[in-house]
Write a protein that holds these residues in place. Structure first.
Motif, PDB file in Angstrom:
ATOM      1  N   PHE A 217      14.900   4.244  30.651  1.00 52.29           N
ATOM      2  CA  PHE A 217      15.106   3.181  28.866  1.00 52.29           C
ATOM      3  C   PHE A 217      14.886   2.897  28.707  1.00 52.29           C
ATOM      4  O   PHE A 217      14.615   0.928  29.243  1.00 52.29           O
ATOM      5  CB  PHE A 217      15.798   4.526  28.092  1.00 52.29           C
ATOM      6  CG  PHE A 217      15.730   3.243  26.564  1.00 52.29           C
ATOM      7  CD1 PHE A 217      14.562   3.529  25.959  1.00 52.29           C
ATOM      8  CD2 PHE A 217      16.950   2.516  26.301  1.00 52.29           C
ATOM      9  CE1 PHE A 217      14.626   3.217  25.130  1.00 52.29           C
ATOM     10  CE2 PHE A 217      16.674   1.615  25.257  1.00 52.29           C
ATOM     11  CZ  PHE A 217      15.646   2.271  24.068  1.00 52.29           C
ATOM     12  N   GLY A 218      16.718   2.391  29.623  1.00 52.17           N
ATOM     13  CA  GLY A 218      16.624   0.584  30.528  1.00 52.17           C
ATOM     14  C   GLY A 218      15.837   0.091  30.950  1.00 52.17           C
ATOM     15  O   GLY A 218      15.537  -0.832  31.298  1.00 52.17           O
ATOM     16  N   GLY A 219      14.956   0.765  32.438  1.00 58.35           N
ATOM     17  CA  GLY A 219      14.376  -0.182  33.412  1.00 58.35           C
ATOM     18  C   GLY A 219      13.042   0.077  32.787  1.00 58.35           C
ATOM     19  O   GLY A 219      12.490  -0.844  33.094  1.00 58.35           O
ATOM     20  N   THR A 220      12.783   0.890  31.576  1.00 57.92           N
ATOM     21  CA  THR A 220      11.370   0.586  30.735  1.00 57.92           C
ATOM     22  C   THR A 220      11.834  -0.936  30.377  1.00 57.92           C
ATOM     23  O   THR A 220      10.506  -1.808  29.603  1.00 57.92           O
ATOM     24  CB  THR A 220      10.805   1.685  30.361  1.00 57.92           C
ATOM     25  OG1 THR A 220      10.972   2.749  31.204  1.00 57.92           O
ATOM     26  CG2 THR A 220       9.586   1.175  29.631  1.00 57.92           C
ATOM     27  N   LEU A 221      12.975  -0.868  29.077  1.00 54.92           N
ATOM     28  CA  LEU A 221      12.630  -2.047  28.440  1.00 54.92           C
ATOM     29  C   LEU A 221      12.751  -3.189  29.241  1.00 54.92           C
ATOM     30  O   LEU A 221      12.752  -4.743  28.980  1.00 54.92           O
ATOM     31  CB  LEU A 221      14.268  -2.533  27.670  1.00 54.92           C
ATOM     32  CG  LEU A 221      14.603  -1.458  26.964  1.00 54.92           C
ATOM     33  CD1 LEU A 221      15.434  -1.135  25.941  1.00 54.92           C
ATOM     34  CD2 LEU A 221      13.582  -2.169  25.494  1.00 54.92           C
ATOM     35  N   LEU A 222      13.254  -3.408  30.335  1.00 53.54           N
ATOM     36  CA  LEU A 222      13.165  -4.905  31.478  1.00 53.54           C
ATOM     37  C   LEU A 222      12.130  -5.057  31.807  1.00 53.54           C
ATOM     38  O   LEU A 222      11.892  -6.517  31.274  1.00 53.54           O
ATOM     39  CB  LEU A 222      13.435  -4.359  32.848  1.00 53.54           C
ATOM     40  CG  LEU A 222      14.998  -4.435  32.945  1.00 53.54           C
ATOM     41  CD1 LEU A 222      15.076  -3.701  35.076  1.00 53.54           C
ATOM     42  CD2 LEU A 222      16.223  -5.026  33.051  1.00 53.54           C
ATOM     43  N   SER A 223      10.656  -4.778  31.015  1.00 59.33           N
ATOM     44  CA  SER A 223       9.084  -5.072  31.339  1.00 59.33           C
ATOM     45  C   SER A 223       8.954  -5.668  30.240  1.00 59.33           C
ATOM     46  O   SER A 223       8.687  -6.988  29.813  1.00 59.33           O
ATOM     47  CB  SER A 223       8.243  -4.448  31.144  1.00 59.33           C
ATOM     48  OG  SER A 223       7.665  -3.054  30.458  1.00 59.33           O
ATOM     49  N   GLN A 224       9.752  -5.613  29.079  1.00 60.19           N
ATOM     50  CA  GLN A 224       9.966  -6.526  27.299  1.00 60.19           C
ATOM     51  C   GLN A 224      11.189  -7.452  27.471  1.00 60.19           C
ATOM     52  O   GLN A 224      11.423  -8.736  26.248  1.00 60.19           O
ATOM     53  CB  GLN A 224      10.107  -5.303  26.455  1.00 60.19           C
ATOM     54  CG  GLN A 224       9.812  -3.962  26.219  1.00 60.19           C
ATOM     55  CD  GLN A 224       8.400  -3.782  25.386  1.00 60.19           C
ATOM     56  OE1 GLN A 224       8.081  -5.193  25.183  1.00 60.19           O
ATOM     57  NE2 GLN A 224       7.321  -3.294  25.897  1.00 60.19           N
ATOM     58  N   GLY A 225      11.691  -8.003  29.089  1.00 61.57           N
ATOM     59  CA  GLY A 225      12.586  -9.477  28.455  1.00 61.57           C
ATOM     60  C   GLY A 225      13.982  -8.743  28.218  1.00 61.57           C
ATOM     61  O   GLY A 225      14.717  -9.367  27.959  1.00 61.57           O
TER      62      GLY A 225
END
Length: 601
Positions: A217-225
């Motif tokens: 979850f946290g790894g995927t949120l990185l692309s959202q800034g």
């Protein structure tokens, strides 16, 4: 007739001389044979390993022996490197040792929190890498695959592979991005949340993922800034936080038990639980109250999984909704087994009449003290936290990074100090890159730690690089971690006289300005703990071929350089950037990739 007549004494001496020569010769060849055995055979390796193990055990069981070794290392008189720990210590975390902590109380998961041994109770040794260890896969490839040999633990892949957590594929573990509550992938799950929460546009920046698994979850949120810090305890899902960090996702080991989590009030714009199994309404809603302390006014709380519309958990689900109503959280959506709330802005509407007996904290309860601070069963008043900190009143990302936070302005000379600190670190980081040739933009540098972060100026100067920084605020120094979070950065409180809550080999680059200040008593020049122990701990959390940068006085760096040899680092001392004042210099050290002898396994 032909014999020479000698005195009796002389005739008898010759045999005696030959017997003595035989003994000397036999002893010589025996020593040579023993040397050969010790040097070239498994028996010799075994005996050496046994001797080293005896020495390690003696440093743990005999505090005087350990202190003598520390004193020799500090003085540069211990010419050999510190011994390595046994092979079974490859994943050792001193403060989260299951063998030690299992004897403690299970009430409110006390036994799964931090419980650190005294230095004199621990062997003075260097944690080895596992057999077959390789330099980690570089970022961003590491988000999707890591070397199996670096963490050869198959338990999660075997148990959770069907849910998309991770899979074993040849030499690698791969991460499809799934989770228990989002087997179709975190991306699909985040798209669902984006229907209700402003995940784009910079409104949300800091997030806390509670009970995070392998942090997809946290790894995927990185692309959202969005910069999500993930935490989980050391539990039956062996090394889930270590997997997250090996992937290059911000994470650390923690347990929501009897104490506050090590963050200031109103740190996170988004708090997320996906089947984290935290009993939010237990103990008079103590855990929900802690979430409320950490969630920024106007921020969002997402809970997926039990008890949200979960079979046979109707009462728990009703209680969870009742607590949220008592705190005037706005219900944004209930979508299947996911609930989304928005925290109100302004002082709580909490009334004296609520079924959980919730009360507002009085002014004697500091809202942001959180280092070994017992959980309080009272709700933090927004008015007790100085400055503007609600979503909608603070700047969006990335403007947040450089705008002076109001929680800095309320400090004495805060505006001037903040601006001077930002200029200083921009200048220093430019010098690191241009003159000291530190490759901070390299794909091999992803996980960075600043051990003495103050306002987060070092991390802010790296904001355009493909790294994330764990900003550590020493618990005995001014508690400026709230300013760091208001800037859209992340970090924790910590006391460096104790080990850090992470697995071995989890950071590529460690930075510390004023290393000796981390262990000094505030009221004297005496140390609270040993610089040797601190450097052994730094070595534990640093990856092989990782770098350490230390800024301090020439006298301190001379001591550090002597100790660097003892922890098997190569080091060099450099002049500071010409624009800076003061006497400090800069030490740069590199940790070598060494391996245990085969007999040590």
């Amino acid at each position: 007739m032909g014999h020479l007549n000698l005195p009796a004494s002389k005739r008898s001496s010759n045999p005696r001389q030959w017997r003595l020569l035989d003994i000397v010769t036999a002893a010589f060849f025996g020593i040579v044979l023993l040397f050969f055995i010790l040097l070239f055979t498994p028996l010799g390796d075994s005996m050496a390993a046994s001797g080293r193990q005896t020495l390690l055990l003696s440093t743990a069981s005999d505090p005087r022996q350990r202190q003598r070794l520390v004193t020799l290392v500090e003085a540069g008189q211990h010419l050999q490197p510190i011994e390595y720990c046994p092979a079974e210590a490859v994943a050792h975390m001193p403060c989260e040792d299951p063998r030690r902590n299992s004897q403690l109380s299970r009430e409110m998961n006390f036994y799964r929190e931090r419980h650190c041994p005294l230095p004199e109770e621990t062997p003075l040794c260097l944690i080895p890498p596992p057999s077959g260890y390789k330099i980690p896969v570089p970022w961003p490839e590491s988000l999707h695959k890591i070397w199996h040999a670096n963490m050869p633990y198959n338990k999660i892949a075997d148990r959770k592979g069907h849910q998309g957590w991770m899979k074993r594929e040849g030499e690698y573990f791969t991460f499809p991005g799934g989770g228990t509550m989002f087997p179709g992938g975190a991306g699909q799950y985040i798209e669902k949340l984006a229907q209700y929460i402003p995940l784009n546009g910079g409104t949300l920046r800091t997030a806390l993922d509670m009970g995070c698994g392998v942090a997809s979850f946290g790894g995927t949120l990185l692309s959202q800034g969005i910069l999500a810090l993930s935490f989980a305890p050391r539990d039956s899902h062996k090394s889930q936080i270590q997997f997250a960090l090996e992937r290059g996702v911000p994470a650390f080991v923690a347990m929501l038990g009897t104490r506050r989590l090590p963050f200031p009030a109103y740190s996170f714009d988004l708090m997320h639980c996906s089947r984290c199994l935290i009993p939010f309404t237990a103990y008079n809603a103590t855990y929900f109250i802690e979430v409320d302390r950490l969630l920024r006014p106007g921020g969002y709380l997402v809970i997926s999984g039990p008890p949200v519309q979960w079979p046979k958990q109707d009462k728990e689900w009703a209680d969870l909704q009742a607590v949220a109503r008592a705190l005037c959280y706005e219900l944004i959506a209930v979508d299947g087994n996911t609930v989304i709330w928005k925290k109100p802005v302004g002082d709580s509407c909490l009334t004296s009449q609520n079924e959980f007996g919730l009360e507002l904290c009085d002014e004697s309860v500091p809202p942001s003290d959180a280092w070994y601070f017992k959980l309080k069963r009272c709700v933090t008043r927004p008015s007790s936290v100085k400055g503007e900190h609600a979503l909608g009143t603070i700047s969006k990302w990335p403007e947040r990074l450089t705008k002076v936070p109001s929680r800095a302005i309320v400090m004495k000379n805060g505006l001037d100090v903040f601006e001077a600190d930002a200029r200083r670190w921009a200048r220093r980081v430019a010098y690191y890159r241009d003159s000291l040739n530190l490759k901070l933009k390299s794909p091999t540098v992803r996980n960075v730690m600043d051990m003495n972060a103050f306002f987060g100026g070092f991390a802010a100067a790296l904001a355009s690089d493909p790294v994330w920084v764990m900003n550590v605020i020493p618990a005995r120094k001014p508690l400026t971690l709230d300013v760091i979070y208001d800037r859209g950065l992340i970090g924790v409180y910590h006391d460096w006289c104790e080990p850090f809550s992470t697995y071995p080999r989890t950071y590529d680059f460690i930075h510390v300005s004023g290393i000796e200040s981390l262990i000094k008593r505030q009221d004297s020049s005496k140390s609270r703990c040993s610089l040797v122990d601190l450097m052994v701990e730094m070595d534990r959390i640093l990856r092989p071929e990782g770098k350490v940068v230390i800024r301090d006085s020439p006298e301190v760096l001379d001591k550090v350089a002597r100790m660097a040899h003892a922890v098997r680092w190569s080091s060099s001392i450099h002049e500071k950037e010409p624009e800076s004042h003061g006497r400090e210099k800069i030490l740069i050290a590199t940790k070598s990739l060494w391996k245990l002898p085969s007999n040590s396994h």
